[in-house]
Design a protein around this motif. Structure first.
Motif, PDB file in Angstrom:
ATOM      1  N   PHE A   1      44.583  16.084  55.148  1.00 55.38           N
ATOM      2  CA  PHE A   1      44.733  17.066  56.209  1.00 55.38           C
ATOM      3  C   PHE A   1      44.534  18.867  55.131  1.00 55.38           C
ATOM      4  N   ASN A   2      45.629  18.159  54.321  1.00 60.96           N
ATOM      5  CA  ASN A   2      45.912  19.729  53.386  1.00 60.96           C
ATOM      6  C   ASN A   2      45.231  20.540  51.913  1.00 60.96           C
ATOM      7  N   GLU A   3      43.576  19.690  52.773  1.00 60.44           N
ATOM      8  CA  GLU A   3      42.291  20.215  52.030  1.00 60.44           C
ATOM      9  C   GLU A   3      42.141  22.080  52.740  1.00 60.44           C
ATOM     10  N   THR A   4      41.426  23.168  51.579  1.00 60.51           N
ATOM     11  CA  THR A   4      40.774  24.510  52.042  1.00 60.51           C
ATOM     12  C   THR A   4      38.741  24.290  51.984  1.00 60.51           C
ATOM     13  N   PRO A   5      39.163  25.018  52.700  1.00 63.20           N
ATOM     14  CA  PRO A   5      37.260  25.191  52.723  1.00 63.20           C
ATOM     15  C   PRO A   5      37.150  25.611  51.881  1.00 63.20           C
ATOM     16  N   PRO A   6      35.921  24.572  51.211  1.00 61.42           N
ATOM     17  CA  PRO A   6      34.958  24.828  51.514  1.00 61.42           C
ATOM     18  C   PRO A   6      34.851  23.069  50.936  1.00 61.42           C
ATOM     19  N   ASN A   7      35.159  22.892  50.656  1.00 59.66           N
ATOM     20  CA  ASN A   7      36.613  21.653  50.004  1.00 59.66           C
ATOM     21  C   ASN A   7      36.821  20.772  51.298  1.00 59.66           C
ATOM     22  N   ASP A   8      36.264  20.915  52.206  1.00 59.12           N
ATOM     23  CA  ASP A   8      37.959  20.219  53.573  1.00 59.12           C
ATOM     24  C   ASP A   8      36.688  18.918  53.981  1.00 59.12           C
ATOM     25  N   GLY A   9      35.751  18.625  53.535  1.00 59.99           N
ATOM     26  CA  GLY A   9      35.361  17.753  54.413  1.00 59.99           C
ATOM     27  C   GLY A   9      36.600  16.635  54.933  1.00 59.99           C
ATOM     28  N   HIS A  10      37.101  16.166  54.206  1.00 62.67           N
ATOM     29  CA  HIS A  10      38.241  14.508  54.656  1.00 62.67           C
ATOM     30  C   HIS A  10      38.977  15.402  55.614  1.00 62.67           C
ATOM     31  N   ARG A  11      39.463  16.768  55.985  1.00 69.10           N
ATOM     32  CA  ARG A  11      40.083  17.314  56.958  1.00 69.10           C
ATOM     33  C   ARG A  11      38.932  17.807  58.356  1.00 69.10           C
ATOM     34  N   ARG A  12      37.895  18.028  58.221  1.00 70.53           N
ATOM     35  CA  ARG A  12      36.706  17.391  59.121  1.00 70.53           C
ATOM     36  C   ARG A  12      36.912  16.483  59.828  1.00 70.53           C
ATOM     37  N   ASN A  13      36.777  15.087  58.943  1.00 63.46           N
ATOM     38  CA  ASN A  13      36.827  14.672  59.817  1.00 63.46           C
ATOM     39  C   ASN A  13      37.720  13.811  60.650  1.00 63.46           C
ATOM     40  N   LEU A  14      39.022  13.750  59.317  1.00 65.71           N
ATOM     41  CA  LEU A  14      40.208  14.013  60.618  1.00 65.71           C
ATOM     42  C   LEU A  14      40.156  14.772  61.804  1.00 65.71           C
ATOM     43  N   LEU A  15      39.710  15.848  61.662  1.00 67.74           N
ATOM     44  CA  LEU A  15      40.278  16.804  63.312  1.00 67.74           C
ATOM     45  C   LEU A  15      39.112  16.837  64.104  1.00 67.74           C
ATOM     46  N   ASN A  16      38.261  15.988  63.725  1.00 71.70           N
ATOM     47  CA  ASN A  16      37.022  15.616  65.106  1.00 71.70           C
ATOM     48  C   ASN A  16      37.318  15.845  65.821  1.00 71.70           C
ATOM     49  N   CYS A  17      36.921  16.362  66.888  1.00 70.19           N
ATOM     50  CA  CYS A  17      37.080  15.602  68.872  1.00 70.19           C
ATOM     51  C   CYS A  17      36.305  14.842  68.935  1.00 70.19           C
ATOM     52  N   GLY A  18      35.216  14.520  68.443  1.00 68.15           N
ATOM     53  CA  GLY A  18      34.034  14.158  69.186  1.00 68.15           C
ATOM     54  C   GLY A  18      34.309  12.637  68.324  1.00 68.15           C
ATOM     55  N   LEU A  19      34.753  12.117  67.768  1.00 65.41           N
ATOM     56  CA  LEU A  19      35.844  10.624  67.164  1.00 65.41           C
ATOM     57  C   LEU A  19      36.578  10.015  68.137  1.00 65.41           C
TER      58      LEU A  19
END
Length: 207
Positions: free
Chosen positions: A162-180
């Motif tokens: 969760f605490n990743e910051t862009p642009p290296n935030d792929g894990h965070r984006r997976n975690l917060l993908n509302c489509g999953l």
């Protein structure tokens, strides 16, 4: 040192029962500060207690490695799910549901990484996350995977994601993908392996 990789896949259906994969794959490696068991740091990252910088190397271990743990206790999976959904709720994403098939796929990968001494989404034999998820019997329209190694607790892993910051935030984006919609989380500890503890979080949305 910690290791974190993430992967995302979107499948577009072409015919009933068949799908053509359109993969958007990316990975990241991060070396955040040392987390504690109650850390607010980052489901896909990993900490490495004094390990070599490259985890693809075969671990130095006895010819018959000692497996001191087999899978994440139910409490680990529940704690990871609670932490993940807590973060998702902050962004109005629906809660993920624990899925036994995704847990099976996640455990298979955590075990394989630990026993064979590598850290990657694809196994040395060429099996991908999507192969593992399908093999577990889950047919998906969208899927993602976060992996981590070396972290001591599920909370530390999820916080690292969760605490990743862009642009290296792929894990965070997976975690917060509302489509999953569904998730499986698994842990495996292998004494003598490069990182000790290996964590896999598989997300998916059914067809």
């Amino acid at each position: 040192m910690r290791r974190i990789f993430f992967l995302f896949a979107l499948l577009s259906l072409t015919m009933a029962g068949c799908a053509s994969e359109s993969l958007s794959l990316s990975s990241s490696t991060e070396t955040p500060s040392q987390p504690t068991s109650a850390s607010t740091e980052p489901a896909t990252p990993a900490i490495t207690p004094t390990t070599p910088p490259r985890v693809a190397a075969t671990p130095t271990s006895p010819s018959r490695p000692t497996r001191t743990a087999t899978s994440a206790p139910t409490s680990f999976a529940s704690r990871a799910l609670a932490r993940t959904n807590s973060y998702r709720s902050q962004f109005n994403c629906p809660p993920l549901h624990e899925n036994a098939k995704l847990e099976q796929a996640a455990l298979a990968h955590s075990q394989d990484m630990a026993i064979h001494g590598y850290f990657d989404h694809d196994s040395p034999s060429g099996q991908t996350p999507w192969d593992r998820i399908h093999a577990a019997g889950y047919q998906f329209s969208m899927a993602a995977e976060n992996i981590a190694a070396g972290y001591p607790t599920p909370e530390a892993v999820i916080d690292a994601f969760f605490n990743e910051t862009p642009p290296n935030d792929g894990h965070r984006r997976n975690l917060l993908n509302c489509g999953l919609r569904d998730v499986g989380f698994a842990y495996f500890y292998q004494k003598g392996s490069p990182y000790g503890s290996y964590w896999t979080q598989d997300f998916a949305t059914p067809i």
